[in-house]
Design an enzyme around this catalytic site. Structure first.
Site, mmCIF file in Angstrom:
data_model
loop_
_atom_site.group_PDB
_atom_site.id
_atom_site.type_symbol
_atom_site.label_atom_id
_atom_site.label_comp_id
_atom_site.label_asym_id
_atom_site.label_seq_id
_atom_site.Cartn_x
_atom_site.Cartn_y
_atom_site.Cartn_z
ATOM 1 N N GLY A 15 0.748 -1.267 0.000
ATOM 2 C CA GLY A 15 0.000 0.000 0.000
ATOM 3 C C GLY A 15 0.768 1.301 0.000
ATOM 4 O O GLY A 15 0.171 2.351 0.241
ATOM 5 N N SER A 21 1.710 8.334 1.790
ATOM 6 C CA SER A 21 1.106 7.070 2.243
ATOM 7 C C SER A 21 1.630 6.643 3.606
ATOM 8 O O SER A 21 2.842 6.727 3.871
ATOM 9 C CB SER A 21 1.435 5.936 1.269
ATOM 10 N N ILE A 22 0.735 6.117 4.418
ATOM 11 C CA ILE A 22 1.156 5.588 5.717
ATOM 12 C C ILE A 22 2.148 4.447 5.492
ATOM 13 O O ILE A 22 3.183 4.357 6.164
ATOM 14 C CB ILE A 22 -0.084 5.130 6.536
ATOM 15 N N ASP A 66 -2.620 -7.233 -7.300
ATOM 16 C CA ASP A 66 -3.943 -6.695 -7.005
ATOM 17 C C ASP A 66 -4.477 -7.562 -5.866
ATOM 18 O O ASP A 66 -4.590 -8.790 -6.027
ATOM 19 C CB ASP A 66 -4.825 -6.827 -8.258
ATOM 20 N N VAL A 67 -4.800 -6.944 -4.727
ATOM 21 C CA VAL A 67 -5.183 -7.773 -3.560
ATOM 22 C C VAL A 67 -6.505 -8.497 -3.719
ATOM 23 O O VAL A 67 -6.888 -9.270 -2.859
ATOM 24 C CB VAL A 67 -5.262 -6.983 -2.232
ATOM 25 N N ILE A 95 -4.301 -0.769 2.839
ATOM 26 C CA ILE A 95 -5.026 -0.752 1.565
ATOM 27 C C ILE A 95 -6.470 -0.341 1.803
ATOM 28 O O ILE A 95 -7.138 -0.871 2.688
ATOM 29 C CB ILE A 95 -5.021 -2.175 0.952
ATOM 30 N N TYR A 150 -10.058 2.628 10.849
ATOM 31 C CA TYR A 150 -10.491 3.974 11.247
ATOM 32 C C TYR A 150 -11.713 3.859 12.158
ATOM 33 O O TYR A 150 -12.515 2.918 12.020
ATOM 34 C CB TYR A 150 -10.817 4.813 9.989
ATOM 35 N N TYR A 160 -17.783 9.133 5.571
ATOM 36 C CA TYR A 160 -16.873 7.989 5.429
ATOM 37 C C TYR A 160 -17.548 6.870 4.633
ATOM 38 O O TYR A 160 -16.901 5.943 4.160
ATOM 39 C CB TYR A 160 -16.414 7.507 6.805
ATOM 40 N N LYS A 167 -14.382 -1.122 7.197
ATOM 41 C CA LYS A 167 -13.461 -1.132 8.350
ATOM 42 C C LYS A 167 -14.006 -2.020 9.473
ATOM 43 O O LYS A 167 -13.234 -2.681 10.177
ATOM 44 C CB LYS A 167 -13.224 0.294 8.865
HETATM 45 P P1 NAI Z 1 -3.010 5.710 0.272
HETATM 46 O O1 NAI Z 1 -3.940 6.158 -0.808
HETATM 47 O O2 NAI Z 1 -1.625 6.224 0.239
HETATM 48 O O3 NAI Z 1 -2.992 4.109 0.365
HETATM 49 C C1 NAI Z 1 -4.031 3.277 -0.085
HETATM 50 C C2 NAI Z 1 -3.357 2.159 -0.874
HETATM 51 O O4 NAI Z 1 -4.281 1.138 -1.283
HETATM 52 C C3 NAI Z 1 -2.702 2.690 -2.165
HETATM 53 O O5 NAI Z 1 -1.325 2.401 -2.164
HETATM 54 C C4 NAI Z 1 -3.422 1.924 -3.248
HETATM 55 O O6 NAI Z 1 -2.640 1.708 -4.410
HETATM 56 C C5 NAI Z 1 -3.776 0.641 -2.514
HETATM 57 N N1 NAI Z 1 -4.754 -0.149 -3.239
HETATM 58 C C6 NAI Z 1 -5.968 0.250 -3.712
HETATM 59 N N2 NAI Z 1 -6.547 -0.731 -4.425
HETATM 60 C C7 NAI Z 1 -5.697 -1.802 -4.384
HETATM 61 C C8 NAI Z 1 -5.733 -3.113 -4.925
HETATM 62 N N3 NAI Z 1 -6.780 -3.544 -5.659
HETATM 63 N N4 NAI Z 1 -4.672 -3.935 -4.706
HETATM 64 C C9 NAI Z 1 -3.610 -3.528 -3.981
HETATM 65 N N5 NAI Z 1 -3.534 -2.285 -3.417
HETATM 66 C C10 NAI Z 1 -4.559 -1.441 -3.632
HETATM 67 O O7 NAI Z 1 -3.731 6.171 1.630
HETATM 68 P P2 NAI Z 1 -3.452 5.837 3.177
HETATM 69 O O8 NAI Z 1 -4.216 6.846 3.923
HETATM 70 O O9 NAI Z 1 -2.005 5.694 3.423
HETATM 71 O O10 NAI Z 1 -4.227 4.464 3.362
HETATM 72 C C11 NAI Z 1 -3.655 3.332 3.944
HETATM 73 C C12 NAI Z 1 -4.625 2.664 4.905
HETATM 74 O O11 NAI Z 1 -4.815 3.495 6.037
HETATM 75 C C13 NAI Z 1 -6.018 2.388 4.332
HETATM 76 O O12 NAI Z 1 -6.499 1.158 4.820
HETATM 77 C C14 NAI Z 1 -6.819 3.529 4.927
HETATM 78 O O13 NAI Z 1 -8.200 3.251 4.980
HETATM 79 C C15 NAI Z 1 -6.190 3.566 6.315
HETATM 80 N N6 NAI Z 1 -6.486 4.770 7.103
HETATM 81 C C16 NAI Z 1 -6.264 6.002 6.557
HETATM 82 C C17 NAI Z 1 -6.598 7.132 7.276
HETATM 83 C C18 NAI Z 1 -6.434 8.490 6.656
HETATM 84 O O14 NAI Z 1 -7.050 9.442 7.150
HETATM 85 N N7 NAI Z 1 -5.627 8.648 5.615
HETATM 86 C C19 NAI Z 1 -7.130 7.062 8.647
HETATM 87 C C20 NAI Z 1 -7.263 5.709 9.140
HETATM 88 C C21 NAI Z 1 -6.956 4.617 8.375
#
Ligand code: NAI
Length: 270
Positions: A15, A21-22, A66-67, A95, A150, A160, A167
């Site tokens: 991810g 990205s986290i 692709d997950v 993800i 979340y 959301y 989630k």
């Molecule tokens: P991000 O957009 O950087 O990361 C999301 C990732 O999911 C991306 O790298 C994307 O390519 C990947 N992804 C999407 N579809 C996919 C697929 N079919 N196969 C493989 N990978 C796929 O955003 P972020 O915020 O770093 O998100 C990471 C996690 O943190 C997610 O689960 C998000 O829900 C969670 N989260 C984020 C918060 C926020 O406010 N940004 C708060 C709490 C949790």
């Protein structure tokens, strides 16, 4: 500051899309703490190309998957085992994606084709990763799996949308699979419930700026940022948390247990 907490450990980070990205921050911290990692993301994300910079920085191979595809995941796991000459000690599932959110479709009008796709990517994928990892014996004894969640899993945050349901299921899968993987191989599975964070996925949520400043004011410590989330994930991959499993762990500056703060009261009195 690094503590060598993950010296000798090997892991897969799902991810990391860009520097926000986290997962990007977690990968950097894993590398700094002495771990060897494999980076994975969807073919679409790989085409964007930014992941190559992280791969160079962390000296990590990139293996697309692709997950939602068993075939992709099995290929990733086989190549990872080949690369390391054995299994891994940790996996980060970072993800999330909702088509309903992307298209601005409100929760009460959700398109179920979109709902299914988002569910498959954001929630069921954790089950798929764990099931295939167990089948192919990918995770070593005392390994650790962390997925990001979340607080909309427990409480309503209207915009959301269907990600709230995703989630809730994600956390449930961590709990249930944590039982089986723990019993079978002493592998622990947890979710980290993170503060709202400015990332590509985060910013896609309608009204995100309001969200983030409200949470900031409602958290005694303020919002936890992505770097701090990475620090927390490192502790969960380390041997210092061996007996923590099946938990949803709030990493949110105290938001989840705060009724109201002085800052919010003052805002309301304006
Ligand atoms: P991000 O957009 O950087 O990361 C999301 C990732 O999911 C991306 O790298 C994307 O390519 C990947 N992804 C999407 N579809 C996919 C697929 N079919 N196969 C493989 N990978 C796929 O955003 P972020 O915020 O770093 O998100 C990471 C996690 O943190 C997610 O689960 C998000 O829900 C969670 N989260 C984020 C918060 C926020 O406010 N940004 C708060 C709490 C949790």
């Amino acid at each position: 500051m690094a503590y060598n907490l993950l010296k000798g450990k090997k892991g897969i980070i799902f991810g990391a899309l860009n520097e926000q990205s986290i997962a990007w921050k977690v990968a950097q911290r894993c590398h700094a703490e002495g771990a060897e990692i494999v980076l994975s993301n969807s073919p679409l994300a790989l085409r964007m190309g930014e992941l190559n910079n992280l791969a160079a920085e962390c000296n990590a191979p990139v293996i697309g998957a692709d997950v939602t595809s068993n075939e992709d995941l099995e290929n990733l796991f086989a190549k990872t085992k080949e690369h390391f000459g054995g299994g891994v000690d940790f996996i980060l599932h970072s993800i999330g994606m909702s088509v309903n959110v992307r298209k601005g479709i409100p929760y009460y009008e959700n398109n179920y084709d979109f709902t299914h796709k988002g569910f498959d990517i954001s929630a069921l994928s954790l089950h798929r990763v764990l099931q295939l990892a167990m089948k192919h014996d990918v995770i070593n004894e005392w390994g650790s799996v962390v997925a990001l969640s979340y607080i909309a899993a427990q409480r309503v945050f209207p915009d959301y949308n269907d990600m709230a349901d995703n989630k809730a299921v994600l956390e449930s899968i961590a709990r249930n699979f944590g039982y089986y993987y723990g019993t079978k191989k002493k592998v622990r599975v947890n979710t980290v419930s993170q503060s709202p964070t400015r990332t590509t996925a985060g910013s896609g949520v309608k009204g995100f700026e309001g969200f983030i400043s409200y949470a900031e004011k409602m958290s005694p410590l303020g919002n936890a940022n992505a770097d701090q989330c990475a620090d927390y994930c490192i502790t969960l991959f380390s041997d210092l948390t061996k007996m923590v499993t099946m938990q949803n762990l709030f990493h949110d500056g105290g938001f989840s247990f705060t009724g109201v703060t002085q800052a919010v009261i003052e805002q309301m009195e304006k």
